[in-house]
Design a protein around this motif. Structure first.
Motif, PDB file in Angstrom:
ATOM      1  N   GLY A 490       8.338 143.200  17.568  1.00 33.72           N
ATOM      2  CA  GLY A 490       7.288 142.120  17.487  1.00 33.72           C
ATOM      3  C   GLY A 490       7.010 141.904  16.235  1.00 33.72           C
ATOM      4  N   ILE A 494       7.507 138.275  13.752  1.00 34.70           N
ATOM      5  CA  ILE A 494       6.644 137.494  12.955  1.00 34.70           C
ATOM      6  C   ILE A 494       7.217 137.311  11.461  1.00 34.70           C
ATOM      7  N   ALA A 497       9.842 134.697  11.293  1.00 32.55           N
ATOM      8  CA  ALA A 497       9.310 133.531  11.695  1.00 32.55           C
ATOM      9  C   ALA A 497       8.643 132.832  10.231  1.00 32.55           C
ATOM     10  N   ILE A 606       2.007 129.258  12.682  1.00 30.56           N
ATOM     11  CA  ILE A 606       2.895 130.079  13.624  1.00 30.56           C
ATOM     12  C   ILE A 606       2.369 129.723  15.034  1.00 30.56           C
ATOM     13  N   LEU A 608       3.313 130.770  18.775  1.00 36.86           N
ATOM     14  CA  LEU A 608       3.629 131.776  19.658  1.00 36.86           C
ATOM     15  C   LEU A 608       3.670 131.233  21.086  1.00 36.86           C
ATOM     16  N   THR A 609       5.034 131.400  21.746  1.00 31.99           N
ATOM     17  CA  THR A 609       5.176 130.906  22.871  1.00 31.99           C
ATOM     18  C   THR A 609       5.565 132.139  23.821  1.00 31.99           C
ATOM     19  N   TRP A 611       4.097 135.421  26.309  1.00 39.09           N
ATOM     20  CA  TRP A 611       2.933 136.428  26.458  1.00 39.09           C
ATOM     21  C   TRP A 611       3.562 137.909  26.401  1.00 39.09           C
ATOM     22  N   ARG A 612       2.796 138.754  25.532  1.00 37.27           N
ATOM     23  CA  ARG A 612       3.082 140.153  25.440  1.00 37.27           C
ATOM     24  C   ARG A 612       1.907 140.916  25.881  1.00 37.27           C
ATOM     25  N   ILE A 615       0.295 141.187  22.205  1.00 38.27           N
ATOM     26  CA  ILE A 615       0.027 139.950  21.581  1.00 38.27           C
ATOM     27  C   ILE A 615      -1.111 140.458  20.628  1.00 38.27           C
ATOM     28  N   MET A 618       0.429 141.782  17.321  1.00 35.71           N
ATOM     29  CA  MET A 618       1.259 140.765  16.650  1.00 35.71           C
ATOM     30  C   MET A 618       0.500 139.640  15.723  1.00 35.71           C
ATOM     31  N   ILE A 619      -0.752 139.443  16.516  1.00 45.28           N
ATOM     32  CA  ILE A 619      -1.587 138.450  15.702  1.00 45.28           C
ATOM     33  C   ILE A 619      -2.307 139.268  14.657  1.00 45.28           C
ATOM     34  N   SER A 622       0.419 139.468  11.923  1.00 49.12           N
ATOM     35  CA  SER A 622       0.642 138.122  11.137  1.00 49.12           C
ATOM     36  C   SER A 622      -0.535 137.641  10.238  1.00 49.12           C
TER      37      SER A 622
END
Length: 627
Positions: A490, A494, A497, A606, A608-609, A611-612, A615, A618-619, A622
């Protein structure tokens, strides 16, 4: 011997052949008289012959002597041509006038002939004496042997007379002993036959007796259940055959010996052979069922057929045991139950979708070493694992992959793959629920720490949830290194990206195709500052330090003033672990640094498509990177 007519005569022969005296000069040493009358006119005629008159006649006695001398010369044959010529002249001269030289030559020839005859006669006498002696010895030996033969014939006749006298008295004793022996042999054979039948019927009688005892002891109350003796005996036999590994071959051996003994006793009872011959014959019937065709008689044929039938049963049991043993061995090999005898190998515990890429990277890493050994153990069938690995389309580059079926939670299965001798151990996370996968990984770590021999290599555990990392490190201690693949992927997503092209960099660095990270200890760098370490490797790029005093914590890009301590390791990016080494410090020229203008940072958006479950992490990552 030469004949010289002019030489004076040294040998007197007138005692053999008296001759007429001639007018010879007399010397004091040679004086003899002739018996013939001396005639003056004959001497004068010989000494002074007339010139024109015929020679006087030769006397008859002288002619006889001359002819006698010629015969002696012809018989000897040893005088040469010159001597023969001289002899002929001598004969002519003798006819005319006899002289003293003629007498000497005749005497010498006679003496030589006599000596030769005497020598030949002596040799012949010796040969005759030897022949006579040998013939006498042979005759004496013949007579002595003849006497010995006569003596032996007399003794033989006397012994024959004694033997005839003894045969009359011994025949009765022999007949009695033979009758007693036949009676005792017949009784012994009957006893052996009865004993063999009793031993054969003893197991049947025992089984019947056990059934009868069980029937008597059976309680009248039908509610209470009690096992019979037959079932208990069968259970004991089953336990014995199952518990002891050599019980089945031992039982087969005992059955074979009993059959040979029973068959030998039965054959001893129905045949005239000895007990040893009967036992050997029984063994031949057991080993080869076709040998009973040579039996003659009803009794021997019945016994031989029975023994051959028992031998066929034993042979069938032996074939069954051998086939079962071979089948079990092949099944263990097919199912991966055999032990792995390896050292310094890489051990992978578990099975997941990441196994293919992991094996590919290990094959690339072992290429510089000429190949290696990777052992995979999972709770799957060995044939299925080998089939799935064979479907992977990449080159193993000399690396051999060995699959074993087992559970990493069982110590016996871990010892089967030589876990204590492995260079590195990798625990893969299972696909599915992260908490269940981490729980299984934790139990695997507990099993690995319980190995009595200890672990030689380092342990890497893959986790599914970052929250469970602390618990696994608490159990494994410094031996365990955890990798939360889900969280790491993950974060990498990021970063890729936000920085286009970073994915290619991560792929090159984290793989073994190009350059990768290596950590190694260099004692010659101890006491040097990190800014000196940066220029000490011409074929590598130092990136950080693994500090030994901080429990192995890795510091990326430390301060230039950091001094390497004893036990610290240097983290570099190099092509291979043997492609770099520190060298002497190069000469660095001082220069002014260029001023780099940093662009102003702008807000990033960014998308994000999907779902994890992490998540939110990850946010947060970022947001921290954007700030």
């Amino acid at each position: 011997m030469s004949l010289d007519l002019d030489s004076p005569s040294t040998t007197n022969r007138d005692w053999i052949f008296p001759s007429q005296s001639f007018n010879l000069p007399r010397t004091p040493a040679r004086r003899f008289s002739s018996p013939y009358p001396r005639t003056t006119s004959f001497q004068n005629s010989l000494s002074h012959p007339p010139s024109n008159s015929t020679p006087p006649a030769v006397p008859r006695t002288l002619r006889r002597r001359i002819s006698h001398r010629h015969r002696i010369v012809e018989r000897e044959g040893s005088v040469d041509a010159v001597t023969d010529g001289k002899s002929n002249d001598f004969a002519v001269q003798s006819g005319e006038c006899p002289s003293s030289g003629n007498k000497t030559t005749s005497v010498d020839k006679k003496f030589t002939s006599f000596f030769r005859r005497f020598t030949v006669s002596r040799q012949a006498a010796c040969i005759i004496a030897i022949l006579v002696t040998c013939f006498t010895c042979l005759v004496h030996k013949n007579f002595s042997l003849h006497n010995q033969v006569n003596d032996l014939q007399d003794e033989l006749s006397k012994l024959n007379i004694r033997l005839r006298r003894c045969n009359i008295s011994d025949s009765i004793d022999i007949i009695d002993s033979l009758s007693e022996h036949n009676v005792s042999g017949a009784s012994l054979k009957n006893t052996a036959l009865i004993l063999s039948f009793m031993m054969l019927s003893l197991p049947l009688a025992f089984i019947k007796y056990m059934g009868y005892i069980s029937y008597i002891r059976r309680p009248s109350d039908s509610n209470t259940e009690e096992l019979s003796l037959n079932k208990q005996l069968a259970y004991r036999v089953d336990v014995f055959l199952s518990f002891h590994p050599y019980a089945k071959p031992l039982t087969l051996l005992v059955a074979t010996l009993l059959l040979i003994c029973l068959g030998g006793l039965a054959l001893f009872g129905v045949t005239d052979d000895s007990i040893a011959d009967c036992l050997w014959l029984s063994w031949t019937y057991v080993a080869d069922s076709g040998n009973h065709t040579n039996s003659e008689g009803i009794g021997p044929r019945l016994v031989s057929v029975s023994v051959s039938f028992g031998g066929m049963l034993i042979f069938a049991m032996m074939l069954g045991l051998v086939s079962d043993a071979i089948s079990e061995k092949f099944d263990s090999l097919r199912k991966g139950r055999s032990e792995v005898v390896e050292q310094n190998h890489t051990l992978i515990l578990g099975w997941s979708d990441k196994l293919g890429s992991l094996l590919n990277q290990l094959a690339i890493a072992n290429e510089s070493l000429g190949g290696g050994t990777v052992v995979v153990m999972a709770e799957r069938d060995k044939e299925e694992m080998e089939l799935d690995i064979a479907k992977m389309e990449f080159d193993f580059r000399g690396t051999s992959v060995i699959c074993r079926s087992g559970s990493p939670l069982i110590l016996a299965d871990l010892k089967k793959v030589s876990v204590s001798k492995a260079r590195a151990i990798v625990v893969l996370a299972e696909d599915g629920n992260a908490d269940q996968s981490d729980a299984r990984a934790l139990r695997t770590v507990l099993s690995l720490t319980g190995v009595k021999e200890g672990l030689r290599g380092h342990l890497v555990v893959e986790l599914g949830d970052l929250d469970n990392e602390v618990l696994v490190k608490l159990v494994g201690g410094d031996l365990v290194e955890t990798v939360v693949a889900h969280d790491v992927i993950g974060r990498l997503m990021i970063q890729c990206a936000r920085q286009p092209g970073l994915a290619q960099i991560w792929e090159d660095i984290l793989g073994f195709e190009n350059c990768e990270f290596y950590i190694k200890k260099w004692p010659q760098l101890h006491g040097m500052q990190f800014e000196e370490v940066l220029i000490s490797f011409p074929d590598a790029i130092p990136c950080g330090i693994k500090v030994a005093s901080s429990g192995g914590k890795i510091i990326l890009n430390p301060d230039d003033s950091y001094v390497l301590q004893e036990g610290d390791e240097v983290l570099v990016i190099a092509e291979d672990d043997d492609s770099y080494a520190p060298a002497a410090l190069p000469m660095v020229k001082e220069a002014s640094l260029m001023h780099i203008v940093r662009p102003t940072r702008k807000p990033q958006k960014i998308l994000l498509t999907g779902w994890r479950r992490d998540i939110d992490d990850m946010i947060v990552v970022s947001l921290n990177q954007s700030s």
